[in-house]
Design a protein around this motif. Structure first.
Motif, PDB file in Angstrom:
ATOM      1  N   VAL A 205       0.866  -1.179   0.000  1.00  0.00           N
ATOM      2  CA  VAL A 205       0.000   0.000   0.000  1.00  0.00           C
ATOM      3  C   VAL A 205       0.902   1.228   0.000  1.00  0.00           C
ATOM      4  CG1 VAL A 205      -1.761   1.328   1.220  1.00  0.00           C
ATOM      5  CG2 VAL A 205      -1.866  -1.179   1.226  1.00  0.00           C
ATOM      6  N   THR A 206       0.642   2.142  -0.933  1.00  0.00           N
ATOM      7  CA  THR A 206       1.415   3.385  -0.993  1.00  0.00           C
ATOM      8  C   THR A 206       0.513   4.547  -0.635  1.00  0.00           C
ATOM      9  OG1 THR A 206       2.790   2.475  -2.764  1.00  0.00           O
ATOM     10  CG2 THR A 206       2.865   4.852  -2.428  1.00  0.00           C
ATOM     11  N   LEU A 207       0.909   5.294   0.396  1.00  0.00           N
ATOM     12  CA  LEU A 207       0.199   6.515   0.770  1.00  0.00           C
ATOM     13  C   LEU A 207       0.785   7.652  -0.055  1.00  0.00           C
ATOM     14  CD1 LEU A 207       0.208   6.188   4.692  1.00  0.00           C
ATOM     15  CD2 LEU A 207      -1.437   5.241   3.051  1.00  0.00           C
ATOM     16  N   THR A 208      -0.039   8.264  -0.895  1.00  0.00           N
ATOM     17  CA  THR A 208       0.449   9.366  -1.720  1.00  0.00           C
ATOM     18  C   THR A 208      -0.277  10.645  -1.346  1.00  0.00           C
ATOM     19  OG1 THR A 208      -1.160   9.051  -3.496  1.00  0.00           O
ATOM     20  CG2 THR A 208       0.878   7.783  -3.633  1.00  0.00           C
ATOM     21  N   GLY A 209       0.338  11.764  -1.652  1.00  0.00           N
ATOM     22  CA  GLY A 209      -0.270  13.063  -1.366  1.00  0.00           C
ATOM     23  C   GLY A 209       0.770  14.144  -1.447  1.00  0.00           C
ATOM     24  N   THR A 210       0.305  15.384  -1.454  1.00  0.00           N
ATOM     25  CA  THR A 210       1.211  16.512  -1.573  1.00  0.00           C
ATOM     26  C   THR A 210       2.068  16.659  -0.318  1.00  0.00           C
ATOM     27  OG1 THR A 210       1.300  18.842  -2.203  1.00  0.00           O
ATOM     28  CG2 THR A 210      -0.371  18.216  -0.590  1.00  0.00           C
ATOM     29  N   GLY A 211       3.153  17.397  -0.424  1.00  0.00           N
ATOM     30  CA  GLY A 211       4.026  17.622   0.724  1.00  0.00           C
ATOM     31  C   GLY A 211       3.302  18.317   1.854  1.00  0.00           C
ATOM     32  N   GLY A 212       3.491  17.830   3.066  1.00  0.00           N
ATOM     33  CA  GLY A 212       2.866  18.445   4.234  1.00  0.00           C
ATOM     34  C   GLY A 212       1.485  17.946   4.544  1.00  0.00           C
ATOM     35  N   VAL A 213       0.980  16.948   3.784  1.00  0.00           N
ATOM     36  CA  VAL A 213      -0.386  16.478   4.008  1.00  0.00           C
ATOM     37  C   VAL A 213      -0.470  15.474   5.146  1.00  0.00           C
ATOM     38  CG1 VAL A 213      -0.480  14.455   2.490  1.00  0.00           C
ATOM     39  CG2 VAL A 213      -2.479  15.959   2.687  1.00  0.00           C
ATOM     40  N   GLY A 214       0.671  14.988   5.623  1.00  0.00           N
ATOM     41  CA  GLY A 214       0.667  14.103   6.794  1.00  0.00           C
ATOM     42  C   GLY A 214       0.803  12.633   6.480  1.00  0.00           C
ATOM     43  N   LYS A 215       1.507  12.300   5.413  1.00  0.00           N
ATOM     44  CA  LYS A 215       1.643  10.883   5.021  1.00  0.00           C
ATOM     45  C   LYS A 215       2.462  10.100   6.046  1.00  0.00           C
ATOM     46  CE  LYS A 215       3.600  12.062   1.132  1.00  0.00           C
ATOM     47  NZ  LYS A 215       3.468  13.537   1.235  1.00  0.00           N
ATOM     48  N   THR A 216       3.581  10.662   6.495  1.00  0.00           N
ATOM     49  CA  THR A 216       4.448   9.941   7.430  1.00  0.00           C
ATOM     50  C   THR A 216       3.741   9.693   8.748  1.00  0.00           C
ATOM     51  OG1 THR A 216       6.437  10.860   6.417  1.00  0.00           O
ATOM     52  CG2 THR A 216       6.627  10.054   8.684  1.00  0.00           C
ATOM     53  N   ARG A 217       3.115  10.710   9.295  1.00  0.00           N
ATOM     54  CA  ARG A 217       2.439  10.550  10.584  1.00  0.00           C
ATOM     55  C   ARG A 217       1.320   9.522  10.480  1.00  0.00           C
ATOM     56  NH1 ARG A 217       2.104  13.491  15.453  1.00  0.00           N
ATOM     57  NH2 ARG A 217       3.562  15.043  14.679  1.00  0.00           N
ATOM     58  N   LEU A 218       0.598   9.532   9.365  1.00  0.00           N
ATOM     59  CA  LEU A 218      -0.461   8.546   9.166  1.00  0.00           C
ATOM     60  C   LEU A 218       0.125   7.147   9.077  1.00  0.00           C
ATOM     61  CD1 LEU A 218      -3.384   7.712   8.573  1.00  0.00           C
ATOM     62  CD2 LEU A 218      -2.974   8.301   6.155  1.00  0.00           C
ATOM     63  N   ALA A 219       1.212   6.988   8.352  1.00  0.00           N
ATOM     64  CA  ALA A 219       1.835   5.667   8.212  1.00  0.00           C
ATOM     65  C   ALA A 219       2.296   5.135   9.561  1.00  0.00           C
ATOM     66  CB  ALA A 219       3.003   5.745   7.237  1.00  0.00           C
ATOM     67  N   VAL A 220       2.886   6.001  10.366  1.00  0.00           N
ATOM     68  CA  VAL A 220       3.352   5.580  11.695  1.00  0.00           C
ATOM     69  C   VAL A 220       2.177   5.162  12.555  1.00  0.00           C
ATOM     70  CG1 VAL A 220       4.447   6.397  13.827  1.00  0.00           C
ATOM     71  CG2 VAL A 220       5.476   6.936  11.602  1.00  0.00           C
ATOM     72  N   ARG A 221       1.082   5.919  12.474  1.00  0.00           N
ATOM     73  CA  ARG A 221      -0.102   5.581  13.257  1.00  0.00           C
ATOM     74  C   ARG A 221      -0.650   4.217  12.847  1.00  0.00           C
ATOM     75  NH1 ARG A 221      -2.704   7.144  17.959  1.00  0.00           N
ATOM     76  NH2 ARG A 221      -4.946   6.814  17.781  1.00  0.00           N
ATOM     77  N   ILE A 222      -0.700   3.951  11.547  1.00  0.00           N
ATOM     78  CA  ILE A 222      -1.202   2.664  11.047  1.00  0.00           C
ATOM     79  C   ILE A 222      -0.306   1.524  11.523  1.00  0.00           C
ATOM     80  CG2 ILE A 222      -1.526   1.315   8.937  1.00  0.00           C
ATOM     81  CD1 ILE A 222      -2.264   4.059   7.590  1.00  0.00           C
ATOM     82  N   ALA A 223       0.988   1.734  11.414  1.00  0.00           N
ATOM     83  CA  ALA A 223       1.946   0.666  11.745  1.00  0.00           C
ATOM     84  C   ALA A 223       2.036   0.407  13.236  1.00  0.00           C
ATOM     85  CB  ALA A 223       3.320   1.033  11.192  1.00  0.00           C
ATOM     86  N   ALA A 224       1.613   1.379  14.054  1.00  0.00           N
ATOM     87  CA  ALA A 224       1.782   1.231  15.499  1.00  0.00           C
ATOM     88  C   ALA A 224       0.880   0.157  16.092  1.00  0.00           C
ATOM     89  CB  ALA A 224       1.503   2.572  16.177  1.00  0.00           C
ATOM     90  N   ASP A 225      -0.200  -0.192  15.423  1.00  0.00           N
ATOM     91  CA  ASP A 225      -1.134  -1.181  15.953  1.00  0.00           C
ATOM     92  C   ASP A 225      -0.728  -2.567  15.460  1.00  0.00           C
ATOM     93  OD1 ASP A 225      -3.209  -2.506  17.088  1.00  0.00           O
ATOM     94  OD2 ASP A 225      -4.761  -1.689  15.781  1.00  0.00           O
ATOM     95  N   LEU A 226       0.334  -3.108  16.038  1.00  0.00           N
ATOM     96  CA  LEU A 226       0.892  -4.373  15.558  1.00  0.00           C
ATOM     97  C   LEU A 226      -0.038  -5.571  15.709  1.00  0.00           C
ATOM     98  CD1 LEU A 226       4.563  -4.028  16.734  1.00  0.00           C
ATOM     99  CD2 LEU A 226       3.650  -3.725  14.449  1.00  0.00           C
ATOM    100  N   PRO A 227      -0.761  -5.709  16.828  1.00  0.00           N
ATOM    101  CA  PRO A 227      -1.588  -6.919  16.956  1.00  0.00           C
ATOM    102  C   PRO A 227      -2.566  -7.092  15.805  1.00  0.00           C
ATOM    103  CG  PRO A 227      -1.393  -5.814  19.066  1.00  0.00           C
ATOM    104  CD  PRO A 227      -0.779  -4.905  18.063  1.00  0.00           C
ATOM    105  N   SER A 228      -3.138  -5.966  15.319  1.00  0.00           N
ATOM    106  CA  SER A 228      -4.121  -6.105  14.251  1.00  0.00           C
ATOM    107  C   SER A 228      -3.479  -6.564  12.950  1.00  0.00           C
ATOM    108  CB  SER A 228      -4.836  -4.766  14.024  1.00  0.00           C
ATOM    109  OG  SER A 228      -3.956  -3.819  13.444  1.00  0.00           O
TER     110      SER A 228
END
Length: 851
Positions: A35-58
């Motif tokens: 899955v590739t999160l795309t979007g313009t600079g500053g839209v929050g792709k990195t923070r969203l990716a970290v949030r998604i990845a943080a829920d390891l059990p799921s």
């Protein structure tokens, strides 16, 4: 059991919003491996990716998450080295000598989520690595962030959008009432506002969003389009500025939106740096197209192809270059209109690209190119519209003009500032029909006024073009600048047109003089000018101008009270218009035919004409024309005694008129609301609104006679002193206050049914001027009993004076004599008013024709 390992970066501040993004991407990762999160600079792709990845059990990955920052990886080798270095199972030797095979060996038997952050610098190398990982490492899933997709089989793209922002307050020319902005509770329903508040509290612990500052916070978030980086940078300024000060400084975002946090990556410390990161990686032809696209607020692809293809870019190249910029999140899909995809640049990107355009020195050439191309296009379209053309094609050309309108406005402003007068006037004359249909008189007048005042620029302008431009200004100006400058321009246009005969300039100048006469009351000369314009255009084959001239002849005839001549002129204009597919002009004729019918008492025919015309104006988005129809339908409802319908239509007409910017449309609506107030026995309100309408007409040099007749009617009901006081108050009301007062419809007056038969009898005697003693003697009751009845009547009718009761009783008796029964509002006899023909539809002179 220990949790799977992870090396996710820590992030300052709470994660705000994006619940749907988090849930949906986690769901996707359960069924797809990339899955590739795309979007313009500053839209929050990195923070969203970290949030998604943080829920390891799921995610059920035994080897956890491995995050790899590729921001510094500017070559394929460095990509591999960065990935290998981030893997906890890699030894130093393998890391130093990283290659795709070595990385695949390390991950072949692992169940891990690989978070590849900031892939856009070396997207081809990352794509190649991911292709091998998907083929050789069955337990590996990849979550990538990039400003453009990897474009490999098996990739699912998730576009990250800006955060939701509060809806804007009601627009138009009407002032927003106090407290019209969102409350704090309402604003906090939007993620962008919640993010602003969270980051503001991080720099000023006492910061609170209140009902008082919620509107400013909401406007900041709207101005920044909900872009998280921009919102965070703005919120950081709360340390030293109020939210109102931040909002006022947002016209210079590159100076205001700068971070002082040294822990942030360089590319996230300013908005410009976020865009520079992407811009620096573009090939030269994509940079060139991006700079040129900064000219547009929004565009369809065909407009970009027509405007941007010159001097270094071929039209055949635009499609692929445009697609590349879209993939890299530098262009956004906005919406689909009429089957055409429409695009825009994110505000930060547009600001940055415009700066690069100015630095390159090509901004003048681009504006000049666009100005000349637009003048040629719209002249060609104007020639088509002047002849037979199906209505569907006319509507399509209107929408084409809509798509370019904001850019054309900016280009005309640039042209006026830089002395490109002749080409700018060509474009204005070609846009004249569009401005009229779309009720854009104010915009047209503003640019024409500036261009026509440029003596140096006019030196090389052809005389016929100069005449057409003056005539166009004269047509638009009566409702904006007043009749005096409009008449001066029309006479200048006529002199120039006769000195430089070409392109139907004389017919347009004569038509402009006739239009001015509609407002000034010089009907004899006006009809002479309109007849001459109609004949010139007929013999010259300009049927559109002929239809317009016949229509104006009808307006002037109606203003003189010659209904028969007016009706003939409107029917003739409608026939010419319909023969050429011009439903807008035909609908204008139907509007005035409906107003004639309303004045003669043919209410059903009037309603049919006005309703049909309003339907056309809704399609063409002609605000002022819709306002005329609404006010006309309001008058029909007054004449029919239907107070509720009258209020509904008149409110719509007043709002539409105010939003169109056409002050005579507002004056007409105010007069109609005053008529309703008289019918509802609210003569004070009628006098105030008539006074406000008279002021508007006086400021524009228009006839005030109808407003003064309304004042006379109010005076007969109120007496001179009260009527004069209300009139004077209306004369000094600011426009916004007058509109607000007119829209504050009081509750409808009570029906006579609220009174008992005895109370109605006593009301009639009060209306006849009898005292309590005389009423008692007449009815055989005591004076005290008569007084108690009158007190009860006052309470039921919500009045406090015998004069008000006498007025109510007189109106009721008049209504009963006219209809044989009680009415909520008395019927209006056909044609009681004498108003400005073009706006209100009833003549000022005695009638000479019949329906």
């Amino acid at each position: 059991m220990s949790l799977p390992r992870q090396n996710l970066p820590a992030r300052a501040g709470a994660f705000v919003g994006r619940e749907r993004d988090v849930a949906e991407v986690r769901r996707l990762l359960g069924g797809t491996r990339l899955v590739t999160l795309t979007g313009t600079g500053g839209v929050g792709k990195t923070r969203l990716a970290v949030r998604i990845a943080a829920d390891l059990p799921s995610l059920r990955l035994p080897d956890g998450v491995c995050a790899v920052d590729l921001a510094g990886a500017d070559s394929p080798e460095r990509v591999l080295t960065a990935v290998a270095a981030a893997l906890p199972w890699a030894d130093a030797a393998r890391t130093a000598a990283a290659d795709p095979a070595a990385v695949c060996d390390l991950l072949r038997d692992r169940g891990v989520l690989l978070l590849l952050d900031t892939c856009e610098r070396t997207v081809a190398a990352v794509a190649g690595l991911c292709r091998r990982l998907l083929a050789e490492c069955p337990g590996v899933r990849v979550l990538a962030t990039s400003r453009e997709p990897l474009r490999i089989p098996g990739e699912t793209i998730w576009r990250v959008r800006p955060l939701p922002v509060p809806a804007p307050a009601a627009g138009g020319c009407l002032p927003a009432p106090e407290g019209a902005g969102p409350t704090a509770e309402e604003a906090l329903r939007c993620d962008a506002v919640r993010l602003f508040v969270d980051r503001a509290r991080a720099v000023r612990s006492g910061f609170t969003i209140t009902d008082g500052n919620a509107g400013a916070v909401a406007e900041i978030c709207r101005t920044l389009n909900g872009l998280p980086l921009a919102v965070e940078l703005a919120a950081a300024r709360v340390r030293v500025l109020s939210v109102e000060q931040i909002l006022h400084r947002l016209d210079s975002p590159s100076r205001l939106l700068v971070a002082r946090d040294r822990d942030l990556p360089e590319r996230h410390r300013t908005l410009d740096a976020a865009v520079e990161w992407s811009y620096a990686a573009l090939p030269a032809d994509e940079r060139l197209l991006l700079r040129r696209l900064s000219l547009f607020a929004g565009w369809p692809l065909d407009l970009a192809e027509r405007v941007c293809a010159y001097d270094g870019l071929a039209e055949a190249e635009i499609l692929d270059l445009h697609a590349a910029l879209l993939d890299k999140s530098l262009i956004e899909f906005e919406r689909e209109v009429d089957g055409l995809a429409r695009y825009r640049l994110p505000d930060a990107v547009r600001h940055y690209a415009a700066e690069r355009l100015r630095e390159s020195g090509e901004d003048a050439a681009l504006h000049d190119h666009f100005l000349r191309r637009c003048a040629a296009w719209f002249e060609a379209d104007a020639r088509r519209v002047a002849g037979p053309l199906p209505w569907t094609e006319r509507l399509r050309l209107l929408r084409v003009a809509d798509r370019a309108a904001s850019t054309i406005d900016a280009t005309l402003t640039w042209a006026a500032r830089h002395g490109r007068t002749s080409d700018a006037l060509r474009l204005c004359v070609a846009m004249g029909g569009y401005w009229s249909i779309r009720s854009r008189w104010a915009q047209g007048c503003a640019v024409l006024r500036r261009l026509l005042a440029d003596a140096d620029g006019l030196t090389g302008t052809p005389g016929a073009l100069h005449a057409r431009a003056l005539a166009l200004y004269a047509e638009l100006a009566p409702d904006v600048d007043g009749t005096a400058p409009a008449e001066r321009a029309a006479r200048q246009a006529l002199d120039l047109a006769r000195a430089h005969p070409a392109d139907q300039a004389e017919a347009r100048a004569l038509l402009a003089l006739a239009r001015v006469a509609v407002h000034t009351g010089d009907t004899a000369n006006g009809r002479r000018h309109a007849a001459a314009a109609a004949e010139l255009s007929r013999t010259g084959g300009e049927r559109a101008t002929e239809a317009a001239a016949r229509y104006v002849l009808g307006l002037l005839a109606r203003r003189q009270g010659d209904d028969a001549a007016a009706r003939n002129a409107f029917h003739g204009a409608r026939a010419v218009a319909e023969a050429h597919g011009d439903a807008w002009t035909a609908a204008r004729c139907r509007t005035d035919l409906g107003l004639l019918d309303a004045g003669s008492g043919a209410l059903e025919s009037a309603r049919a004409h006005l309703t049909a015309a309003a339907a056309v104006f809704t399609v063409t988005e002609s605000g002022a024309d819709r306002a005329r129809c609404a006010v006309g339908l309001g008058r029909v409802a007054i004449a029919a005694g239907n107070s509720d319908d009258a209020r509904h239509h008149l409110e719509a007409g007043l709002r539409l008129g105010a939003a169109s910017g056409r002050r005579t449309a507002v004056a007409c609506a105010l007069e109609a609301v005053a008529e309703l107030a008289l019918a509802e026995e609210r003569a004070d309100r009628a006098a105030v609104l008539a006074g406000a309408a008279a002021t508007l007409r006086a400021e524009l040099g228009h006839d005030e006679r109808h407003a003064r007749r309304l004042r006379e009617r109010a005076t007969r009901l109120l007496g001179t002193a009260r009527a004069d006081a209300a009139w004077r108050r209306g004369r000094v009301l600011p426009l916004a206050d007058a509109v607000e007062e007119a829209l504050a419809f009081p509750p409808p007056g009570p029906s006579p049914d609220v009174l008992t038969p005895r109370e109605r009898e006593i009301s009639g005697l009060v209306g006849a001027g009898l005292s309590n003693r005389e009423i008692g003697a007449r009815l055989g009751i005591s004076q005290a009993t008569a007084a108690r009845h009158i007190a009860n009547i006052f309470g039921k009718l919500d009045i406090s004076a015998r004069t008000q009761l006498a007025e109510w009783a007189a109106r009721l008796e008049s209504a009963r004599r006219g209809t044989g029964r009680d009415r909520a509002i008395p019927p209006v006899h056909p044609g009681p008013a004498r108003e400005n023909a073009e706006d209100c539809g009833v003549p000022l002179a005695p009638r000479r024709g019949t329906h």
